[in-house]
Design a protein around this motif. Structure first.
Motif, PDB file in Angstrom:
ATOM      1  N   TYR A  16       0.814  -1.218   0.000  1.00 54.25           N
ATOM      2  CA  TYR A  16       0.000   0.000   0.000  1.00 54.25           C
ATOM      3  C   TYR A  16       0.846   1.267   0.000  1.00 54.25           C
ATOM      4  N   ARG A  17       2.168   1.093  -0.131  1.00 53.12           N
ATOM      5  CA  ARG A  17       3.048   2.255  -0.152  1.00 53.12           C
ATOM      6  C   ARG A  17       4.073   2.098  -1.280  1.00 53.12           C
ATOM      7  N   PRO A  18       3.632   2.176  -2.532  1.00 50.08           N
ATOM      8  CA  PRO A  18       4.581   2.114  -3.653  1.00 50.08           C
ATOM      9  C   PRO A  18       5.331   3.431  -3.774  1.00 50.08           C
ATOM     10  N   CYS A  19       6.082   3.605  -4.841  1.00 51.73           N
ATOM     11  CA  CYS A  19       6.767   4.872  -5.055  1.00 51.73           C
ATOM     12  C   CYS A  19       5.721   5.965  -5.304  1.00 51.73           C
ATOM     13  N   PRO A  20       6.059   7.236  -5.030  1.00 56.21           N
ATOM     14  CA  PRO A  20       5.051   8.309  -5.083  1.00 56.21           C
ATOM     15  C   PRO A  20       4.293   8.412  -6.395  1.00 56.21           C
ATOM     16  N   VAL A  21       4.975   8.303  -7.537  1.00 55.11           N
ATOM     17  CA  VAL A  21       4.276   8.476  -8.810  1.00 55.11           C
ATOM     18  C   VAL A  21       3.288   7.335  -9.044  1.00 55.11           C
ATOM     19  N   GLU A  22       3.608   6.123  -8.593  1.00 60.63           N
ATOM     20  CA  GLU A  22       2.669   5.013  -8.712  1.00 60.63           C
ATOM     21  C   GLU A  22       1.526   5.168  -7.714  1.00 60.63           C
ATOM     22  N   ALA A  23       1.834   5.656  -6.514  1.00 56.92           N
ATOM     23  CA  ALA A  23       0.778   5.881  -5.530  1.00 56.92           C
ATOM     24  C   ALA A  23      -0.226   6.912  -6.033  1.00 56.92           C
ATOM     25  N   LEU A  24       0.280   7.959  -6.710  1.00 55.60           N
ATOM     26  CA  LEU A  24      -0.618   8.966  -7.272  1.00 55.60           C
ATOM     27  C   LEU A  24      -1.482   8.361  -8.373  1.00 55.60           C
ATOM     28  N   ALA A  25      -0.875   7.514  -9.225  1.00 52.99           N
ATOM     29  CA  ALA A  25      -1.637   6.887 -10.305  1.00 52.99           C
ATOM     30  C   ALA A  25      -2.709   5.940  -9.767  1.00 52.99           C
ATOM     31  N   GLN A  26      -2.461   5.329  -8.605  1.00 55.41           N
ATOM     32  CA  GLN A  26      -3.416   4.399  -8.014  1.00 55.41           C
ATOM     33  C   GLN A  26      -4.451   5.091  -7.133  1.00 55.41           C
ATOM     34  N   GLY A  27      -4.350   6.417  -7.027  1.00 56.17           N
ATOM     35  CA  GLY A  27      -5.328   7.166  -6.251  1.00 56.17           C
ATOM     36  C   GLY A  27      -5.157   7.070  -4.754  1.00 56.17           C
ATOM     37  N   LYS A  28      -3.963   6.756  -4.272  1.00 58.91           N
ATOM     38  CA  LYS A  28      -3.730   6.643  -2.835  1.00 58.91           C
ATOM     39  C   LYS A  28      -3.531   8.024  -2.217  1.00 58.91           C
ATOM     40  N   ASN A  29      -3.683   8.088  -0.921  1.00 59.06           N
ATOM     41  CA  ASN A  29      -3.539   9.332  -0.172  1.00 59.06           C
ATOM     42  C   ASN A  29      -2.071   9.512   0.192  1.00 59.06           C
ATOM     43  N   LEU A  30      -1.364  10.343  -0.563  1.00 60.65           N
ATOM     44  CA  LEU A  30       0.068  10.522  -0.326  1.00 60.65           C
ATOM     45  C   LEU A  30       0.350  11.259   0.976  1.00 60.65           C
ATOM     46  N   SER A  31      -0.536  12.169   1.352  1.00 64.55           N
ATOM     47  CA  SER A  31      -0.344  12.889   2.620  1.00 64.55           C
ATOM     48  C   SER A  31      -0.399  11.930   3.799  1.00 64.55           C
ATOM     49  N   GLN A  32      -1.311  10.981   3.744  1.00 66.79           N
ATOM     50  CA  GLN A  32      -1.432  10.006   4.825  1.00 66.79           C
ATOM     51  C   GLN A  32      -0.213   9.093   4.880  1.00 66.79           C
ATOM     52  N   ILE A  33       0.333   8.745   3.706  1.00 61.43           N
ATOM     53  CA  ILE A  33       1.530   7.900   3.681  1.00 61.43           C
ATOM     54  C   ILE A  33       2.716   8.626   4.301  1.00 61.43           C
TER      55      ILE A  33
END
Length: 723
Positions: A363-380
């Motif tokens: 649930y914590r990939p690299c930032p650009v993949e996390a953004l593409a997957q719609g994850k909450n980067l601030s929470q990570i």
């Protein structure tokens, strides 16, 4: 027209001498179609503005970074502080540097009272206002001159005025012109039609990045290679100092590969991408491994974010002063186990107290993949864990680390060898923090083999430090260059510059020691090299050359145990793989070496994580047959042996060809007169035949005697039967 050129240009990659793969990601269906429906386009580096070699007469120059040479007694932070206090200079104790007022700026013009930074570990300094940098000895000389002449500042040209060779001046000017040419030829994405921008975003899998973010960071498109261009702005005037180009290419396994090229060359590229957008008042920053990750973090969280110039392979100490202003540094270098290891290593340079790490996971990939997957980067980012740790931990604290290793089994196993697939089958890979002991008979080719083994890893981005105490660096470099080029360059001198330029780009360094050395001096050099160049692999050739300088005991085995223990501690504490070559004890020629054959093997075999033996069998038809045997593997316990063939033309080892005829082993002792020996064997065999015949004849005579006696007995019994 533009669409066709865009699709064709995805294979036009600007490659450095040894380009490194940045990411491997599965392609989406649209992206896969974009990368497969195209025709190949060949691009020469010279045509793209990247000259590989200089024309005309070749000039020689010495690369300062090729040799890891440090003073015998490195400076300590206590000595630095004492000297600065003796000069009545105020200073501020920072995280990794000491902050002092700049002596290269006139007092009225100083924008920052403490703009000169002195590295606590090496003593090297950098003035952020004038970009003057130098060693601790240079700073001492400057302060002594100021005190002697009663001046309150020095001109920055005092240290900037070092004379350059003609070739160095031409190289620097050529690089500056190339930077300006690429930047002026690149097009801002805001000037590209929207449908074409979407094609570019799909190709690089950054569809979630907005045009405003790309414009904010100054990202452009270089049309000749369809590459994204990331600028390097630096200096007091924030001028353009370099560029990085990122290109995309697909593979047969439906993965997209990103390759990068920098101008100036990688060893001189010291950019923190995104730093000009950071305010002096910002106290928190997210440090990423790649430029696209920085764009994703900035857009999704609004936090200041910067990217390392060379990914997770290196954090140059010269960049540490630019990170001193931040009280909180979050390291989000990627989503795999290697990025996690790099985060822990870099946090030591930055200061454990202020660093927090984003633990990799599903649930914590690299930032650009996390953004593409719609994850909450601030929470990570908020869920990052402190880098500082206590001496005792529970499984609850280790639970995520264990899961991460189970999820990334291939990466945990280490870097794979490309030239020795059989070694991957046994050892699984090359891992940090381990100690490998390597031995073999005298003259069997230990140095030649281990140099190819290390070169294989070095070409894959493993920063390597060679400590050759037995042969000099020129001869060792010649061997490795021959192995790298896979040919004898003395027979093809016209190709020397080409291969030398490519070889020079490898992260390879050499200690300048030769002959017997003190273990403390060697360890200090290794520690400095790990700090300066992020060394991952150290080769010591060989142990016996460090035993003559020790006076700990008259017992040579006790001296060896002390040295091996020191290397074991260094490998563990520095998270650096150490390969230690040890000569074996004297064994008979007809006996194979074993773990017990290692000189002083008790301590060596116990402390080592891996034990490798280069076996050599004496043969009748050729000088010898070699094989590599793994007798200890602490990672998973697998051991084994596989044959090797030595190719003299390239000084390389490889697996033998299948179906090759079997060679006969040499007997332990060879008779002086083979004909006499054969005659003796024939005579012996004839004698044995005569003895056998006599024995058979005697047996037949005994049988006849018994038959005669039996007949007489029957004749005497017949009359009695008749009565």
């Amino acid at each position: 027209m533009w669409r066709r050129l865009l699709l064709e240009g995805t294979t036009c990659l600007l490659q450095a001498a040894d380009p490194k793969v940045l990411h491997h990601r599965h392609l989406s269906s649209p992206c896969s179609r974009l990368l497969t429906q195209r025709r190949p386009c060949v691009l020469r580096l010279r045509d793209a503005g990247f000259p590989l070699a200089h024309g005309g007469t070749r000039a020689f120059k010495k690369d300062a970074n090729s040799n890891a040479e440090f003073p015998a007694s490195p400076i300590t932070v206590t000595e630095i502080k004492q000297y600065i206090r003796s000069k009545d200079i105020p200073f501020h104790d920072g995280y990794s540097c000491l902050h002092v007022p700049s002596i290269f700026v006139q007092p009225p013009a100083r924008r920052d009272a403490f703009s000169l930074f002195v590295d606590k570990t090496t003593g090297q300094f950098l003035c952020k206002d004038t970009l003057v940098e130098g060693s601790w000895e240079d700073l001492q000389d400057c302060l002594e001159v100021m005190q002697k002449e009663e001046q309150d500042f020095l001109s920055p040209h005092v240290l900037l005025g070092y004379p350059e060779s003609v070739e160095e001046q031409e190289d620097r000017e050529c690089e500056l012109r190339e930077v300006q040419r690429i930047w002026s030829s690149a097009v801002p994405l805001t000037d590209v039609p929207e449908d074409e921008v979407q094609l570019v975003k799909t190709m690089f899998q950054i569809t979630k990045l907005s045009n405003a973010t790309l414009k904010k960071f100054g990202v452009r498109l270089f049309k000749p290679t369809k590459s994204l261009v990331f600028p390097w702005f630096g200096g007091p005037d924030s001028s353009l100092k370099g560029v990085k180009l990122l290109s995309a290419q697909n593979t047969d396994t439906e993965k997209v590969i990103y390759k990068e090229a920098t101008v100036p060359k990688c060893s001189s590229y010291y950019n923190l991408f995104g730093l000009p957008l950071v305010s002096r008042m910002d106290s928190e920053v997210v440090l990423t491994g790649h430029e696209l990750d920085t764009l994703a973090v900035s857009q999704a969280t609004g936090l200041p974010s910067v990217a390392l110039p060379r990914g997770v392979s290196c954090l140059p100490p010269i960049l540490l002063p630019y990170l001193e202003q931040f009280k909180q540094v979050t390291l989000w270098l990627g989503g795999d186990i290697r990025s996690w290891e790099a985060s822990k290593i870099f946090s030591r340079k930055l200061g454990l107290r202020r660093c927090s790490l984003v633990r990799p996971g599903e649930y914590r990939p690299c930032p650009v993949e996390a953004l593409a997957q719609g994850k909450n980067l601030s929470q990570i980012v908020k869920a990052s864990i402190p880098a500082a740790h206590k001496s005792i931990v529970s499984f609850r604290q280790l639970r995520e680390d264990v899961y991460g290793e189970l999820l990334n089994t291939e990466q945990v196993a280490g870097v794979k060898w490309t030239r020795f697939p059989e070694l991957n089958r046994i050892l699984k890979g090359h891992r940090k923090g381990e100690l490998t002991v390597f031995t073999g008979p005298t003259g069997s080719g230990k140095t030649t083999f281990i140099s190819e083994l290390a070169l294989d890893l070095c070409t894959q981005g493993v920063n390597t430090l060679w400590g050759s105490f037995e042969i000099n660096n020129v001869r060792l470099a010649k061997i490795m260059l021959t192995q790298f080029a896979m040919q004898r360059l003395e027979e093809n001198l016209e190709q020397y510059d080409f291969w030398a330029d490519k070889f020079e780009e490898l992260p390879l360094y050499f200690m300048t020691f030769h002959g017997q050395q003190n273990i403390k001096t060697v360890l200090d050099t290794m520690q400095h090299a790990v700090y300066l160049y992020d060394i991952n692999h150290v080769i010591i050739d060989n142990l016996q050359f460090m035993m003559g300088q020790e006076n700990l005991s008259v017992d040579k085995f006790a001296v060896q145990d002390h040295i091996i223990g020191a290397f074991r501690k260094f490998a563990t504490n520095s998270s650096c793989h150490v390969t230690l070559i040890i000569h074996p004890r004297k064994e008979e020629d007809d006996r194979e070496l074993q773990t017990a054959s290692i000189f002083g093997s008790a301590k060596a075999s116990q402390e080592a994580d891996n034990v490798l033996i280069l076996q050599e069998k004496k043969l009748v038809t050729c000088p010898g047959r070699r094989s590599l045997q793994v007798t200890k593997n602490r990672f998973d316990g697998d051991v084994g042996i596989f044959p090797l063939d030595f190719i003299k033309s390239s000084l390389t080892f490889s697996a033998p060809i299948k179906g090759k005829h079997k060679l006969r082993k040499v007997p332990p002792t060879k008779p002086e007169n083979e004909e006499a020996e054969k005659g003796n064997e024939v005579a012996k065999e004839a004698k044995e035949n005569e003895v056998a015949k006599e024995a058979k004849k005697k047996k037949e005579e005994v049988k006849k005697v018994k038959a005669v006696k039996a007949n007489k007995t029957m004749e005497t019994l017949q009359p009695a039967t008749g009565k």
